[in-house]
Design a protein around this motif. Sequence first.
Motif, PDB file in Angstrom:
ATOM      1  N   LEU A 284       1.017   6.221  -2.898  1.00 14.70           N
ATOM      2  CA  LEU A 284      -0.360   6.041  -3.214  1.00 14.70           C
ATOM      3  C   LEU A 284      -0.959   6.995  -4.066  1.00 14.70           C
ATOM      4  CD1 LEU A 284      -1.485   4.949   0.264  1.00 14.70           C
ATOM      5  CD2 LEU A 284      -0.506   3.535  -1.503  1.00 14.70           C
TER       6      LEU A 284
ATOM      7  N   GLU B 219      -0.755   3.007  -7.859  1.00 15.67           N
ATOM      8  CA  GLU B 219       0.390   3.623  -7.063  1.00 15.67           C
ATOM      9  C   GLU B 219       1.733   3.457  -7.873  1.00 15.67           C
ATOM     10  OE1 GLU B 219      -0.302   0.974  -2.630  1.00 15.67           O
ATOM     11  OE2 GLU B 219       0.765  -0.200  -4.114  1.00 15.67           O
TER      12      GLU B 219
ATOM     13  N   ALA C 228      -4.242  11.001   4.781  1.00 17.78           N
ATOM     14  CA  ALA C 228      -3.224   9.985   4.537  1.00 17.78           C
ATOM     15  C   ALA C 228      -3.633   8.428   5.011  1.00 17.78           C
ATOM     16  CB  ALA C 228      -1.756  10.163   5.021  1.00 17.78           C
TER      17      ALA C 228
ATOM     18  N   ALA D 236       0.187  10.384   0.430  1.00 16.27           N
ATOM     19  CA  ALA D 236       0.343   9.377   1.228  1.00 16.27           C
ATOM     20  C   ALA D 236       1.326   8.084   0.684  1.00 16.27           C
ATOM     21  CB  ALA D 236      -0.957   8.711   1.472  1.00 16.27           C
ATOM     22  N   VAL D 237       1.795   7.625   1.607  1.00  9.95           N
ATOM     23  CA  VAL D 237       2.784   6.423   1.088  1.00  9.95           C
ATOM     24  C   VAL D 237       2.431   5.109   2.062  1.00  9.95           C
ATOM     25  CG1 VAL D 237       4.676   7.683   0.560  1.00  9.95           C
ATOM     26  CG2 VAL D 237       4.630   6.767   2.740  1.00  9.95           C
ATOM     27  N   ARG D 238       2.690   3.864   1.370  1.00 12.35           N
ATOM     28  CA  ARG D 238       2.717   2.552   2.243  1.00 12.35           C
ATOM     29  C   ARG D 238       4.084   1.951   2.023  1.00 12.35           C
ATOM     30  NH1 ARG D 238       1.759  -2.611  -0.482  1.00 12.35           N
ATOM     31  NH2 ARG D 238       1.503  -2.167  -2.535  1.00 12.35           N
ATOM     32  N   ARG D 239       4.388   1.070   3.153  1.00  9.40           N
ATOM     33  CA  ARG D 239       5.701   0.275   3.097  1.00  9.40           C
ATOM     34  C   ARG D 239       5.227  -1.337   2.972  1.00  9.40           C
ATOM     35  NH1 ARG D 239       4.919   3.896   6.498  1.00  9.40           N
ATOM     36  NH2 ARG D 239       5.741   5.859   6.454  1.00  9.40           N
TER      37      ARG D 239
ATOM     38  N   GLY E 235      -5.219   5.293   2.863  1.00 13.90           N
ATOM     39  CA  GLY E 235      -4.951   3.869   3.073  1.00 13.90           C
ATOM     40  C   GLY E 235      -3.279   3.842   3.342  1.00 13.90           C
ATOM     41  N   GLY E 236      -2.731   5.001   3.540  1.00 13.32           N
ATOM     42  CA  GLY E 236      -1.326   4.826   4.185  1.00 13.32           C
ATOM     43  C   GLY E 236      -1.126   5.960   5.249  1.00 13.32           C
ATOM     44  N   GLU E 237       0.077   6.632   4.797  1.00 13.19           N
ATOM     45  CA  GLU E 237       0.328   7.732   6.127  1.00 13.19           C
ATOM     46  C   GLU E 237       1.248   8.627   5.393  1.00 13.19           C
ATOM     47  OE1 GLU E 237       3.451   5.996   9.131  1.00 13.19           O
ATOM     48  OE2 GLU E 237       2.495   4.021   8.527  1.00 13.19           O
TER      49      GLU E 237
ATOM     50  N   GLU F  55      12.070   9.152   3.758  1.00  7.21           N
ATOM     51  CA  GLU F  55      11.088   8.721   2.713  1.00  7.21           C
ATOM     52  C   GLU F  55      10.861   9.879   1.705  1.00  7.21           C
ATOM     53  OE1 GLU F  55       8.859   5.331   5.146  1.00  7.21           O
ATOM     54  OE2 GLU F  55       7.913   7.124   4.827  1.00  7.21           O
TER      55      GLU F  55
END
Length: 116
Positions: free
Chosen positions: A29, A9, A45, A110-113, A49-51, A57
């Motif tokens: 990600l 990441e 995504a 993909a990202v996660r928060r 493991g994210g969206e 963003e």
Amino acid sequence: MTQHLRPGEVYAGLLLGENGAPDAHLFLLPGDVSGVTWDAAKAWAVKAGGELPTRREQRILFANAKLCFQAAWYWSGEQHADGSDFAWGQNFGNGDQYYDHKSYAGHARAVRRLAI
């Protein structure tokens, strides 16, 4: 923030809430996909493991993690308000944001928060 990074990441920055106070940390990600429609990008995504990132963003990613992207157009997770057949994205070559038909074959990350 390094204690919250998962392997591969990239820490992309801090998201501020409505009152200007820190709201969440944004992580990019690992991995990407190309040649996918909006629906396929969203599914990819989630599998990663994210969206998909929001338009806001994506601006943060362009400012802080541009080198992690190809100079290409990437889907956001936001549908266009005036047309359910369209969704927003960002060009990581020049920074422009615009919408396209959801059937367009674009790129995705993909990202996660992490809420604060």
